[in-house]
Design an enzyme around this catalytic site. Structure first.
Site, PDB file in Angstrom:
ATOM      1  N   TYR A  97      42.152  42.982  45.097  1.00  0.00           N
ATOM      2  CA  TYR A  97      42.860  44.244  44.186  1.00  0.00           C
ATOM      3  C   TYR A  97      42.940  43.493  42.284  1.00  0.00           C
ATOM      4  CZ  TYR A  97      43.656  48.421  41.881  1.00  0.00           C
ATOM      5  OH  TYR A  97      43.390  49.518  41.091  1.00  0.00           O
ATOM      6  N   SER A  98      41.938  42.966  41.907  1.00  0.00           N
ATOM      7  CA  SER A  98      42.993  42.491  40.269  1.00  0.00           C
ATOM      8  C   SER A  98      42.748  41.728  40.647  1.00  0.00           C
ATOM      9  CB  SER A  98      43.889  43.154  39.237  1.00  0.00           C
ATOM     10  OG  SER A  98      44.308  42.080  38.678  1.00  0.00           O
ATOM     11  N   LEU A  99      44.982  40.723  39.940  1.00  0.00           N
ATOM     12  CA  LEU A  99      45.517  39.353  40.846  1.00  0.00           C
ATOM     13  C   LEU A  99      44.873  38.823  41.947  1.00  0.00           C
ATOM     14  CD1 LEU A  99      47.388  37.037  39.295  1.00  0.00           C
ATOM     15  CD2 LEU A  99      48.714  38.070  40.076  1.00  0.00           C
ATOM     16  N   HIS A 200      41.444  44.791  32.368  1.00  0.00           N
ATOM     17  CA  HIS A 200      40.624  44.354  32.752  1.00  0.00           C
ATOM     18  C   HIS A 200      39.558  45.741  31.272  1.00  0.00           C
ATOM     19  CE1 HIS A 200      41.689  43.836  36.835  1.00  0.00           C
ATOM     20  NE2 HIS A 200      42.450  44.147  36.750  1.00  0.00           N
TER      21      HIS A 200
END
Length: 328
Positions: A97-99, A200
């Site tokens: 999730y993201s990073l 994002h």
């Protein structure tokens, strides 16, 4: 019969001071891995990462300096994953999730820990130097926020959809403030996240070439464990060309997170035991609201901000039917 395990790696805003402190103090293997990460990060951030995390007992103190939070999250999730795998966990998938996509790529074998931490720190330095400030806002129970607050949504973006009642809106500080005031006026539950940049969103676009330059210096290898991205929902495995990683990481940090669609897509493959290896347990909570009625899938945190780290970690180990020999 044990369900196949999915390790879930959370991103920015899941961090906090003292995360995993009891585990660091009392679990020798976790401490060993954290200290090893600290050795790598220390010369790059100008001090001890573990000292930044654990020198002060106040969990409520802001912990949002990207130079520290980027490597802290990578180190924490890597260390937690390692002790779970040493206890016998064999993840069928790693979900980023993201990073957290970077942490998942490291645990999956696409990138060494050393290279991953260096990249996390170099990327943090780039963001701190070049990216304008922003606010990220978690909003509860307004899935149609773009329509409902259309007049206030200029220069704001939905940057994560976690489940039907939970999304994240991001934008410049001055653009988010009127939206916050309107949400407060209407009694809409919302929370400012501990992230000060517009991940994002289009705010990151000017950094694409420099971020890709950093990523292309890395020596990516074929994955050893399949990887699921919350950017596009795609599954990457040992047959995935390692050359895709620089562009994929850029996409994971630049484009919105689709956690809801990604988990639903994974559930289309069967039932799983979803294990949150982040510090806050938020991804496990999101899964709770995504599982269909009657699902045989399981979910759980490994650590959370509420204390009793050893007890929470021990419960996670037992739920997976493992034996945590590394604690002694």
């Amino acid at each position: 019969m044990r369900l196949p395990v999915v390790f879930m790696f959370s991103g920015q805003s899941s961090q906090y001071h003292q995360m995993g402190r009891e585990l660091y103090d009392q679990h020798p293997r976790f401490r060993m891995w954290m200290d090893y990460c600290d050795e790598i990060a220390q010369p790059l951030i100008g001090g001890s990462l573990c000292d930044v995390l654990y020198r002060d007992g106040d969990k409520s103190r802001p912990f949002d300096r990207l130079l520290h939070t980027n490597p802290a999250l990578v180190a924490f999730e890597y260390s937690l994953s390692r002790v779970l795998m040493e206890a016998g966990a064999e993840p069928a998938y790693l979900l980023g999730y993201s990073l957290g996509e970077l942490g998942a790529a490291i645990v999956g074998g696409a990138l060494t820990l050393e290279q991953g931490l260096v990249f996390a720190i170099d990327y943090a330095k780039l963001i701190e130097a070049e990216s304008p400030p922003a606010t990220m806002l978690a909003v509860i129970d307004v899935p149609d926020i773009e329509r409902r607050y259309a007049e206030l949504f200029e220069n704001c973006w939905i940057t994560a959809r976690n489940f039907d009642q939970h999304l994240v809106v991001t934008g410049p500080v001055a653009s988010i403030q009127p939206l916050r005031e309107a949400l407060a006026r209407d009694g809409v539950l919302h929370q400012v996240l501990a992230v000060n940049y517009g991940f994002h969103t289009e705010m990151q676009q000017p950094l694409e070439s420099r971020m890709l330059e950093l990523a292309r210096k890395l020596d990516f290898k074929p994955l050893r464990i399949p990887f699921v991205s919350c950017c596009d929902g795609a599954v990457y495995d040992r047959d995935t060309d390692p050359a895709v990683w620089p562009q994929h990481l850029w996409s994971a940090f630049r484009h919105p997170v689709a956690f809801d669609a990604t988990v639903r897509g994974l559930l289309g493959r069967g039932d799983f035991h979803f294990v949150d290896v982040g510090p806050s347990g938020t991804l496990a909570t999101f899964v709770k609201y995504l599982l269909p009625t009657g699902s045989a899938s399981l979910f759980g945190d490994t650590i959370n901000p509420f204390g009793r780290d050893l007890q929470t970690f021990g419960n996670a180990v037992r739920r997976m039917g493992l034996n945590d020999a590394g604690r002694h």
